[in-house]
Design a protein around this motif. Structure first.
Motif, short mmCIF file in Angstrom:
data_model
loop_
_atom_site.label_atom_id
_atom_site.label_comp_id
_atom_site.label_asym_id
_atom_site.label_seq_id
_atom_site.Cartn_x
_atom_site.Cartn_y
_atom_site.Cartn_z
N PRO A 126 0.84 -0.99 0.58
CA PRO A 126 -0.35 -0.30 0.14
C PRO A 126 1.28 1.07 -0.04
O PRO A 126 0.48 2.05 -0.93
CB PRO A 126 -0.81 0.14 1.39
CG PRO A 126 -1.15 -2.01 1.80
CD PRO A 126 0.36 -1.95 1.01
N GLU A 127 2.03 1.22 0.60
CA GLU A 127 2.73 2.74 0.41
C GLU A 127 4.06 3.08 -0.78
O GLU A 127 3.87 3.78 -0.87
CB GLU A 127 3.50 2.66 1.97
CG GLU A 127 4.86 1.36 1.36
CD GLU A 127 3.62 -0.28 2.39
OE1 GLU A 127 4.88 -0.86 2.68
OE2 GLU A 127 3.27 0.08 2.72
N ALA A 180 -9.11 4.82 4.30
CA ALA A 180 -8.27 4.23 3.98
C ALA A 180 -7.20 5.73 5.15
O ALA A 180 -6.06 5.79 4.88
CB ALA A 180 -7.67 4.79 2.81
N TYR A 222 -4.65 3.28 -3.83
CA TYR A 222 -3.78 2.63 -1.99
C TYR A 222 -5.51 2.30 -1.76
O TYR A 222 -4.72 0.81 -0.51
CB TYR A 222 -3.26 3.90 -1.54
CG TYR A 222 -3.29 3.67 -0.06
CD1 TYR A 222 -2.22 3.97 0.35
CD2 TYR A 222 -4.17 3.98 1.04
CE1 TYR A 222 -1.60 3.50 1.42
CE2 TYR A 222 -3.49 4.23 2.50
CZ TYR A 222 -2.42 3.76 2.72
OH TYR A 222 -2.00 3.85 4.21
N VAL A 223 -6.53 2.64 -1.77
CA VAL A 223 -7.66 1.58 -1.20
C VAL A 223 -7.59 0.00 -1.05
O VAL A 223 -7.65 -0.72 -0.92
CB VAL A 223 -8.68 2.10 -0.80
CG1 VAL A 223 -9.71 1.86 -0.70
CG2 VAL A 223 -8.76 3.73 -0.46
N GLN A 229 -4.41 -1.32 -0.42
CA GLN A 229 -4.40 -1.95 1.54
C GLN A 229 -5.49 -3.34 1.73
O GLN A 229 -5.56 -4.28 2.21
CB GLN A 229 -5.41 -0.82 2.37
CG GLN A 229 -4.43 -0.10 2.41
CD GLN A 229 -5.41 0.80 3.71
OE1 GLN A 229 -6.25 1.43 4.12
NE2 GLN A 229 -4.70 1.24 4.82
N GLU A 281 -4.81 -6.50 1.03
CA GLU A 281 -3.61 -7.45 1.93
C GLU A 281 -4.89 -8.62 2.51
O GLU A 281 -4.15 -9.41 3.08
CB GLU A 281 -3.31 -6.68 3.03
CG GLU A 281 -2.19 -5.76 1.80
CD GLU A 281 -1.66 -4.99 3.48
OE1 GLU A 281 -2.00 -4.44 4.06
OE2 GLU A 281 -1.04 -4.57 3.01
N SER A 325 -10.63 -7.30 -3.64
CA SER A 325 -10.03 -5.58 -4.22
C SER A 325 -9.54 -5.92 -5.16
O SER A 325 -10.34 -4.61 -6.56
CB SER A 325 -8.99 -6.05 -3.79
OG SER A 325 -7.33 -4.84 -3.60
#
Length: 456
Positions: A130-131, A278, A295-296, A299, A302, A308
Motif C-alpha cells: 500500500p505504501e 484509508a 491505495y485503498v 490495502q 492484503e 479488491s
C-alpha cells in the motif's frame, strides 16, 4: 451550409443519453470528488447543485437552442443565425478549436484510465505494498512510451465510435454505456460505504461546513458545473443540431442536467468514503483517483485480494467509459464541421481528427516525462492546454453563447424554440423566468467565474 440529410437522434431517450454521455465524464468521476475535497465537502456540493440548476441549465438550453435552430455544425450555427455577421462568423471558430484542444489532453487522461484498468486486471494493486502503490502513477506518467500508447489506444476507440455516425455510433454507444456507467458507480458506492471508517466520508458529504464557503468556492462550484455539463465546448451546440424540432428541449436539457448531477453525487459517495476509510486527505487534488484510490485497493488486497481486484477493475472500467462518452462529443464537433464545410466523408474526417488530437496529445503526454523540461509561461505542455481551455476559452465561449441567445437572437426566436412554436403550455408559462436567467443571471455568473480565477 445546412445539410438536408443531416442525421438526427432517434428520440427523447436517445437525446438525453447522448447529451448526458457528453456531460458525464472525467469532470464527474475525476474532477468533482477532489474539488469537493478541496472546497468544504457538503457546502461545495450544495452550491454546485444550485449553480447547475439556476445558472448552467439556462446556458445549456441556450446552446441546445442555437444548435437546433441552425441545424448545422457549431461554427456555422453562429454565422447562420446572425446572418453572417463578421464577428459571430469568426467567433464560431472557437467552437471547433476548443473541443479539439480539450480532446488532445483529455484523451491522455483517458489513456491513464486504460493503463490502470490493465493494471487492475493484472492484479498490480494486490501485489504492491500500500505504501508503494501511489508511486506507480508517477513512474507511469513519466515514462516515454506506455502513456503515449494508452493515449492513442483510447483515442482510436473513441474515434472509431464517432466514425459509426450519429445513430449507429454515438447513439448506440450512449444507450449501452450510460446505463452500464450508472450500474458500475452504484456497485462501487455500495462497496465504498461498507468499508470500516467510511462513515466519516459520508458525513463529510452530508454535513456542510459553512465556514469553508468563500467567493472562490462559489466560483469553483459554478466553474465545475460548466465543465461537467460540457458548456462552452461546442459539443452541446453540435448535439443540439441533431435534435428533432418535435422534442421538448426543456425536458431533454433538464434530464441531462439532473443525470449529470446524480452521477457526480454518486461518484462523490463512491470515492470519498473509501478515501476517509484509508485515512487519505480528501483534498489530495487531481491525483485522487490515480494515486489515492489505488491505495485503498492495495490495502484491501492484503486481506481480500479477490474482492479488491474485482472492485479495482470495475472502478477503472467506470472511469474509461465516463471518459469515452465525453471525448466522443468533443471529437464529433470537429468531425461535423469537416463534413459540412470541407465536404469530407465521416471516415476521413475522423482520421484527420485522430492525427491532430493524437499528435498534440503525444506532446501533452510526454510533458510528464521526456518533455517535462519544456515550459511555456511556467507551465508544462499538458498544463498549458488545460489552463488555457478551462480558465479562458471555455468561459469566453460560454459567455458568447449565452449573450448570443439572450441578446442577439430575437426574443420571439428564443420563445419559438423553447416552446416549439407555442405548442408547449408549461414551457410557455416558465419562459419569462428562463429568459431572465439566460439574459441577466448567466452572463454575470460567467464573468464572475472568469475574474475570480485570475483575481483571487
Amino acid at each position: 451550409m445546412v445539410s438536408r440529410n443531416r442525421e438526427k437522434f432517434g428520440g427523447r431517450l436517445a437525446v438525453i443519453l447522448a447529451m448526458a454521455g457528453s456531460a458525464i465524464g472525467l469532470g464527474n468521476i475525476w474532477r468533482f470528488p477532489y474539488m469537493v475535497g478541496e472546497h468544504g465537502g457538503a457546502a461545495f456540493v450544495i452550491v454546485y447543485i444550485l449553480a447547475t440548476l439556476f445558472i448552467s441549465l439556462p446556458v445549456f438550453l441556450a446552446e441546445v437552442m442555437i444548435g437546433r435552430r441552425s441545424h448545422t455544425n457549431a461554427r456555422d450555427a453562429f454565422a447562420r443565425l446572425s446572418r453572417h455577421h463578421p464577428f459571430w462568423r469568426t467567433a464560431g471558430y472557437l467552437t471547433i478549436l476548443i473541443p479539439t484542444l480539450i480532446a488532445c489532453y483529455y484523451s491522455v487522461i483517458g489513456g491513464w484510465s486504460v493503463d490502470y484498468f490493465f493494471k487492475s486486471c493484472s492484479l498490480a494493486f494486490v501485489h504492491t505494498a500500500p505504501e508503494e502503490v501511489s508511486g506507480l502513477f508517477g513512474s507511469f506518467v513519466s515514462s516515454a512510451w506506455t502513456p503515449v500508447l494508452m493515449h492513442l489506444l483510447f483515442l482510436a476507440v473513441t474515434v472509431g465510435v464517432v466514425a459509426g455516425g450519429v445513430k449507429s455510433g454515438i447513439e448506440k454507444f450512449s444507450k449501452v454505456s450510460l446505463p452500464i456507467l450508472f450500474v458500475l458507480i452504484v456497485v462501487i458506492l455500495a462497496y465504498s460505504v461498507s468499508l470500516p471508517g467510511a462513515g466519516s466520508g459520508v458525513r463529510y458529504l452530508l454535513h456542510p461546513d459553512w465556514s469553508e464557503l468563500t467567493p472562490r468556492t462559489f466560483a469553483y462550484a459554478m466553474g465545475q458545473s460548466f465543465y461537467s455539463l460540457s458548456l462552452g465546448m461546442g459539443a452541446i451546440i453540435t448535439y443540439g443540431s441533431y435534435v428533432s424540432k418535435k422534442e421538448n428541449i426543456l425536458v431533454t436539457s433538464t434530464g441531462t442536467a439532473v443525470s449529470d448531477l446524480l452521477f457526480a453525487i454518486l461518484a462523490g459517495f463512491a470515492i470519498m468514503p473509501a478515501v476517509f476509510a484509508a485515512g487519505i486527505e480528501p483534498g489530495a487534488g487531481p491525483g485522487l483517483i490515480f494515486q489515492s484510490v489505488p491505495y485503498v485497493f492495495a490495502q484491501m488486497g492484503e486481506t481480500l485480494p479477490v474482492l479488491s481486484s474485482a472492485m479495482a477493475i470495475l472502478f477503472f472500467l467506470t472511469v474509461i467509459v465516463a471518459a469515452m462518452t465525453s471525448c466522443i462529443s468533443l471529437v464529433e464537433v470537429g468531425v461535423s464541421f469537416l463534413m459540412e464545410r470541407a465536404g469530407m466523408k465521416r471516415g476521413r474526417a475522423c482520421a484527420l481528427l485522430f492525427l491532430i488530437c493524437g499528435g498534440f496529445g503525444v506532446l501533452c503526454s510526454l510533458s510528464f516525462g521526456p518533455l517535462r523540461g519544456v515550459q511555456i509561461a511556467g507551465m508544462s505542455i499538458f498544463d498549458l492546454f488545460d489552463w488555457v481551455c478551462s480558465n479562458i476559452l471555455l468561459l469566453v465561449m460560454a459567455l458568447l453563447a449565452v449573450l448570443f441567445a439572450g441578446w442577439i437572437l430575437p426574443r420571439r426566436v428564443v420563445h419559438d424554440e423553447f416552446t416549439n412554436g407555442g405548442t408547449l403550455p408549461v414551457n410557455d408559462r416558465i419562459f419569462p423566468v428562463v429568459y431572465f436567467l439566460l439574459r441577466w443571471v448567466a452572463p454575470v455568473a460567467v464573468v464572475i467565474i472568469f475574474f475570480t480565477n485570475f483575481m483571487l
